[in-house]
Write an enzyme that holds these catalytic residues in place. Structure first.
Site, PDB file in Angstrom:
ATOM      1  N   ARG A 156       0.811  -1.210   0.000  1.00  0.00           N
ATOM      2  CA  ARG A 156       0.000   0.000   0.000  1.00  0.00           C
ATOM      3  C   ARG A 156       0.852   1.270   0.000  1.00  0.00           C
ATOM      4  NH1 ARG A 156      -3.245  -3.341   3.050  1.00  0.00           N
ATOM      5  NH2 ARG A 156      -2.631  -2.561   5.099  1.00  0.00           N
ATOM      6  N   TYR A 208       0.000   4.505  -2.276  1.00  0.00           N
ATOM      7  CA  TYR A 208      -0.127   5.876  -1.785  1.00  0.00           C
ATOM      8  C   TYR A 208       0.851   6.812  -2.500  1.00  0.00           C
ATOM      9  CZ  TYR A 208      -2.599   3.442   1.970  1.00  0.00           C
ATOM     10  OH  TYR A 208      -3.456   2.651   2.682  1.00  0.00           O
ATOM     11  N   TYR A 247     -13.122  10.555   1.859  1.00  0.00           N
ATOM     12  CA  TYR A 247     -14.206  10.078   2.715  1.00  0.00           C
ATOM     13  C   TYR A 247     -13.928  10.435   4.177  1.00  0.00           C
ATOM     14  CZ  TYR A 247     -16.929   6.234   4.934  1.00  0.00           C
ATOM     15  OH  TYR A 247     -17.776   5.479   5.694  1.00  0.00           O
TER      16      TYR A 247
END
Length: 263
Positions: A67, A71, A93
């Protein structure tokens, strides 16, 4: 000169975004998004006709891509737009600065390169949790940790306060290539927590509602039963206080106060 503003869309579709954040989205040259579902994405595209979904940078199959790499690619896409002289918004979000490293990394890099960059707050899952559970964290205080960090480091919770463990569905996962934990890892967490909380202590698995038509998930169970619980990417673990607050008699004496004075 390009610019960057990271905004939060809140938890519930359309209804929890601030007027200022919505205005930034409407007037941006380009909007990058990280939203939880297609409903939210379509709503965002109704505010601006140039929206780029950052979800495309996630690997199609978990276990393939770290990840951190994902990113970094997201940040690079955002900064390339800023460097091209565009007014850029990154819409995330919930709150854009809470468990959202992309916004922090992008703002830091943009500022280092001399661009204007800022963050606007949004309604977070924590704000919804206090409201949905009817808890005032000011009554006894609270502590908050990412679940894996709580396990990996020497954190010491205060059992007289509320304890929040975020990303409980990733508890004990360290490779950044998986999106779920295991019952064995959760059992390790339970054993760790039993240093401060009894096995029968009541806990809550909480998930904020995404749509106005939905209800939040509030599942109550005993600490010992956590390894068998159903968890999702948005699950948060709340552990209520296990002990009452204890008076600091030394400080009260210095202040000329007695416990009776505090009710």
């Amino acid at each position: 000169m390009g610019s960057l503003v990271c905004v939060g869309t809140g938890l519930q579709l359309a209804g929890q975004i601030s007027v200022l954040s919505k205005s930034y989205i409407e007037h941006a040259d380009v909007v990058f998004s990280l939203l939880p579902d297609s409903f939210a994405q379509r709503w965002l595209e109704g505010l601006n006709n140039n929206v780029i979904d950052l979800q495309q940078y996630y690997a199609q199959q978990e276990g393939v891509k770290n990840r951190r790499e994902t990113y970094a690619q997201m940040v690079a896409a955002i900064l390339n737009a800023v460097r091209s002289g565009k007014s850029v918004v990154c819409a995330l979000y919930g709150h854009p600065g809470v468990f959202a490293c992309v916004s922090h990394l992008a703002i830091k890099q943009a500022r280092a390169e001399g661009f204007a960059a800022q963050m606007e707050p949004g309604i977070s899952a924590e704000a919804c949790l206090w409201a949905d559970l009817g808890i005032d964290p000011g009554n006894s205080g609270h502590q908050s940790f990412e679940a894996s960090q709580f396990m990996f480091f020497q954190h010491v919770p205060d059992p007289t306060t509320h304890l929040l463990l975020w990303q409980i569905a990733l508890a004990g996962e360290h490779t950044l290539t998986q999106f779920h934990t295991t019952a064995d890892r959760l059992q390790v967490l339970v054993e760790l927590l039993q240093r401060w909380y009894p096995a029968e202590h009541g806990i809550v698995i909480y998930e904020a509602a995404n749509l106005p038509t939905q209800s939040p998930r509030i599942e109550r169970l005993a600490l010992r039963d956590l390894p068998g619980a159903r968890l999702t990417a948005i699950s948060t673990l709340l552990i209520p206080p296990a002990r009452k607050l204890t008076y600091n008699l030394e400080i009260l004496e210095k202040l000329g106060i007695t416990p009776a004075d505090l009710g």
